[in-house]
Scaffold this motif. Structure first.
Motif, short mmCIF file in Angstrom:
data_model
loop_
_atom_site.label_atom_id
_atom_site.label_comp_id
_atom_site.label_asym_id
_atom_site.label_seq_id
_atom_site.Cartn_x
_atom_site.Cartn_y
_atom_site.Cartn_z
N UNK A 1 46.28 42.72 78.29
CA UNK A 1 45.21 43.62 77.87
C UNK A 1 45.20 43.69 76.36
N UNK A 2 44.01 43.59 75.77
CA UNK A 2 43.87 43.57 74.32
C UNK A 2 43.33 44.90 73.83
N UNK A 3 43.94 45.40 72.76
CA UNK A 3 43.50 46.64 72.16
C UNK A 3 43.64 46.59 70.66
N UNK A 4 43.53 47.75 70.03
CA UNK A 4 43.61 47.82 68.57
C UNK A 4 44.97 47.36 68.06
N UNK A 5 46.02 47.52 68.88
CA UNK A 5 47.36 47.14 68.47
C UNK A 5 47.74 45.75 68.93
N UNK A 6 46.77 44.96 69.40
CA UNK A 6 47.05 43.61 69.85
C UNK A 6 47.13 43.53 71.36
N UNK A 7 47.80 42.50 71.86
CA UNK A 7 47.88 42.25 73.29
C UNK A 7 49.13 42.90 73.87
N UNK A 8 48.99 43.41 75.09
CA UNK A 8 50.13 43.94 75.81
C UNK A 8 50.07 43.42 77.24
N UNK A 9 51.23 43.11 77.79
CA UNK A 9 51.30 42.57 79.14
C UNK A 9 51.56 43.70 80.12
N UNK B 1 46.53 34.33 76.74
CA UNK B 1 45.26 34.61 77.38
C UNK B 1 45.42 35.74 78.38
N UNK B 2 44.37 36.52 78.56
CA UNK B 2 44.48 37.72 79.40
C UNK B 2 44.83 37.40 80.85
#
Length: 837
Positions: free
Chosen positions: A83-91, A256-257
């Motif tokens: 998942x991509x957000x303001x703080x980058x990607x997180x799994x 990739x997501x």
């Protein structure tokens, strides 16, 4: 006389379960279709049947138990979504709900007719746009809608793909309106995502309700995956000529997501999972870089967007694609599934023109309607709706444009550039039930279905799909924005397709086909997985030994303190310029404690644990869940609180735990992985790192004269993990000659130079190609490069010089050997070596 019910036991129980389902159902939302209940607030037919296979008593506890088992299985399988957000990607773990969406046969028949028609139509549109362009000449497709879209690829104009098939798989997002009518919400033609998740969702949910799945005649989906593979292989056969066609799945990579599903789908289809860096174009042919050399690739099932596929002709800043790929496409040397250049079909504005295009190309109206669409580039359409914007949604006509906003800032912006904006009518999606917190909560749902072509350009619908649901009452169905997923059960009145991807009987050809080559990228990551594991273990041993030396009751001699300080600085355990132990032990200790978990320091334990996790992350299809979970847990748990520096006791305890975990990882790498060329390169990586590390440590202690002292000898034995053997063999002796015998010459000691070099020579000889002899030539021809006879009559001073020179030679040989391995097997920089492979 006692009256006996004539109803089956299951149906009687189902009545109680059905009543309990209704009792726990949330209030229906006005103006929306309820997939659980009909207009009379009774369960719809599929849910009545489903309830027959639920317990009459304890329904809530039973569903909670099944839901917990489902979530546990997702964690065990390591199913993730980036998942991509303001703080980058997180799994995050993949979000899957317990209850399925059930589609009745009549509804599915209507969906199938409409989707098959649309898939055929879109393929015809592509053939026309890259061919005769009749739609443009006849005014059925506005030129600005096509030529301005970044998804129209001019370099492919006039190119006909193998088999004249542009689209091999198309995904459609469908939603049901309040009247029960299915509507097309979106079309996905570039690289439709979700097939891997569809498969995994089915496996998990069907296990939770095996009786209901079987007795309700849920259609199976395996044949759809087989058809996709058969189509691509059939079209690739003429490209391959006399060879068996080689197909690979192209992924953007682990960031990739949906990377998990790429790996999962590749494994299920039996395809190598490749990234752009794994491939190269030579002339007009596409090749896979493997440890055995370049191997031709005849087809790509791609999950990479069009514009990233070729940095030479498309997007110059792409690091994900293959330079020259379009040249191979134009030459007809590779099948792309889907063909490049279809992204413009995903523009929402096209929906407004498809009805007329369908009449022109197919001679019939669309069976499934799209959302009402007005392209603002058509003056009459824009004027007709500009005063009625409240019930409509803004869409950007060219969503591939960088930084395209979701809606215009005002009407003036639309008037300035009307082509860029499209309006669509809003649809109140049907609500499907989610089991959450002991209740059935109605949530908006969108169904993604997949149309798959055969080699004769006939289209077939995968009997299932991925249903996405908003987790909250007003949330988005997008998985990136908090949505969740359901399995989709297509019920049938006819026979259930029981096809399985597992062949009834394996042939010799099947056995050969399943031995996929080891790609150079996979081999490189395995190589560094070995090196990072060994490097981290060396750092942990050095850190533990250093802290033990600091906390010892007796002061260590200055040469030992100087050697340890130099070693810690050179290995990155403390920053450069840190005052040594002899000068300022308190400052040195604080620096050491504060640097161990610092992930910004490229030589720290924390950084190397992250690097180890990254290498393991892209190798998940090769690692057991336990192996991957252990590697990930090590990095997550080796962290300290806000106190800086952390307490020495806390750090020592963490290092002790990490040492045990690293031993488990080493065991998994040694005994729980297949011994192919990739594993062999991982093993080589371990021993290259061990050679460099032990030679550097031994050399540093010799250089500073630390081995003239018992404390220095004890430290060296600890670093070489050889204390017990040394004490058992030599008792109280601490002479340098004894150290040379055990740590240099003894090829039964896994930490001794002779043993390390023997293992390296053995594994290097098993690598493919004739070039391994040149690699072995970097090392001493036999033993450790020093014989036992050379120790006769040599005093300690002369022996120390010989050993120091040997350590320097071996450390340098290890570094050069690593460079040679990278050039030959990973970068393929040595063309002569490639020709010899």
């Amino acid at each position: 006389m006692r009256r006996v019910s004539s109803l089956p036991i299951e149906l009687t129980a189902g009545g109680a379960a059905a009543a309990e389902l209704l009792r726990r159902a949330g209030a229906p939302e006005p103006g929306c279709r309820d997939e659980l209940r009909d207009g009379d607030a009774r369960l719809r037919t599929p849910w009545k049947h489903f309830a027959q296979w639920l317990p009459a008593e304890g329904l809530a506890a039973d569903l909670e138990r099944r839901g917990a088992a489902l979530a546990a299985q997702i964690r065990t399988d390591g199913v993730t979504h980036n998942v991509y957000g303001a703080e980058g990607a997180s799994t995050r773990p993949w979000s899957l709900e317990l209850l399925p969406l059930m589609v009745e046969p009549a509804d599915w028949a209507a969906i199938e007719r409409g989707v098959v028609q649309r898939a055929s139509l879109l393929d015809d549109v592509l053939a026309d746009v890259y061919g005769a362009q009749r739609l443009l000449h006849e005014g059925l497709l506005p030129p600005s809608l096509l030529f301005r879209h970044a998804g129209y690829l001019r370099p492919l104009q006039g190119v006909t793909p193998p088999g004249s098939l542009h689209l091999h798989i198309v995904a459609f997002d469908l939603a049901r309106g309040p009247d029960g009518q299915w509507w097309v919400v979106a079309e996905h033609t570039q690289n439709p995502s979700g097939l891997g998740y569809v498969l995994h969702n089915r496996l998990l949910v069907s296990r939770q309700f095996p009786d209901a799945f079987r007795e309700m005649r849920v259609q199976h989906i395996a044949s759809g995956y087989r058809r996709l593979l058969d189509t691509v292989e059939s079209l690739a056969a003429p490209v391959a000529g006399s060879e068996a066609p080689r197909v690979a799945l192209l992924t953007p990579g682990p960031y990739n997501e949906t990377y998990f599903e790429h790996a999962y789908l590749a494994r299920y289809l039996g395809l190598p999972l490749v990234e752009g860096g794994d491939l190269t174009v030579r002339g007009d042919r596409l090749y896979l870089k493997t440890v055995e050399g370049l191997q031709p690739v005849h087809a790509l099932l791609r999950r990479l967007d069009d514009d990233f596929c070729d940095p030479l002709e498309l997007r110059a800043d792409s690091t994900l694609g293959v330079p020259g790929l379009l040249q191979a496409v134009r030459a007809g040397r590779v099948v792309m599934a889907n063909a490049l250049g279809s992204a413009f079909l995903e523009s929402p504005a096209l929906q407004g023109f498809l009805p007329a295009i369908a009449q022109r190309l197919l001679g019939e109206p669309l069976a499934l309607p799209s959302l009402p669409t007005w392209w603002c580039g058509e003056a009459a359409a824009w004027q007709a709706v500009r005063g009625e914007l409240g019930a409509k949604a803004w869409r950007h006509t060219f969503p591939l444009d960088a930084g395209a906003p979701e809606r215009p800032a005002g009407l003036a912006q639309v008037d300035d550039d009307p082509d860029a904006w499209t309006l669509q009518g809003r649809l109140r999606f049907a609500r499907t039930p989610l089991w959450q917190g002991g209740s059935l909560l109605p949530r908006p749902a969108v169904l993604r279905v997949y149309a798959i072509a055969d080699a004769q350009r006939r289209w077939h619908l995968l009997p299932g799909g991925m249903t996405r649901v908003a987790a909250g009452e007003t949330g988005s169905v997008s998985m990136q924005r908090g949505g969740t997923s359901l399995d989709t059960w297509v019920l049938t009145d006819g026979p259930v397709d029981t096809f399985s991807m597992l062949s009834q009987r394996l042939s010799v050809d099947d056995l050969v086909a399943r031995r996929n080559p080891v790609s150079s990228r996979t081999a490189e990551n395995l190589y560094w997985l070995g090196r990072y594991t060994e490097r981290t273990e060396h750092l942990v041993r050095l850190a533990r030994a250093t802290l033990a030396l600091i906390d010892a009751d007796d002061d260590a001699p200055p040469p030992v303190l100087e050697a340890v300080s130099a070693l810690a600085e050179s290995r990155g355990l403390v920053p450069w310029g840190t005052p040594g132990l002899a000068r300022s032990p308190q400052v040195f200790e604080r620096s050491l404690l504060g640097s161990l978990a610092d992930t910004e320091n490229a030589a720290s334990i924390g950084f190397n644990l992250q690097a180890l996790a990254r290498a393991a992350g892209v190798l998940r299809e090769r690692l057991s869940p336990e192996h991957w979970g252990l590697v990930r847990a090590m990095g997550e748990r080796f962290a300290f609180g806000r106190r800086q520096p952390p307490a020495a006791g806390e750090v020592i305890a963490a290092l002790d735990r990490l040492a045990v975990q690293l031993a488990a990882v080493t065991g998994a790498q040694s005994d729980r992985m297949t011994r192919d060329h990739g594993w062999r390169l991982m093993t080589v990586g371990r021993f290259v790192e061990r050679l460099i590390g032990t030679a550097s440590q031994f050399g540093a202690l010799l250089q500073h004269g630390a081995l003239a002292h018992g404390t220095g000898v004890d430290l060296l034995l600890e670093l070489f993990d050889s204390t017990i053997t040394f004490r058992a063999r030599y008792q109280r002796h601490q002479e340098l000659i004894a150290l040379a015998d055990l740590l240099v010459l003894d090829d039964s000691n896994p930490r001794a130079f002779a043993c390390i070099l023997r293992r390296l020579r053995t594994e290097l000889r098993k690598l493919p190609g004739a070039s391994h002899e040149e690699l072995i030539a970097r090392l001493p021809q036999q033993g450790a490069g020093m014989g036992l006879d050379e120790l006769r009559g040599v005093d300690d001073e002369a022996l120390a010089k010989r050993l120091a020179a040997l350590c320097e030679r071996l450390a340098e040989a290890g570094a050069r050997l690593s460079d040679d391995i990278g050039g030959r097997y990973f970068a393929h920089a040595d063309r002569d070596a490639l020709q010899r492979v």
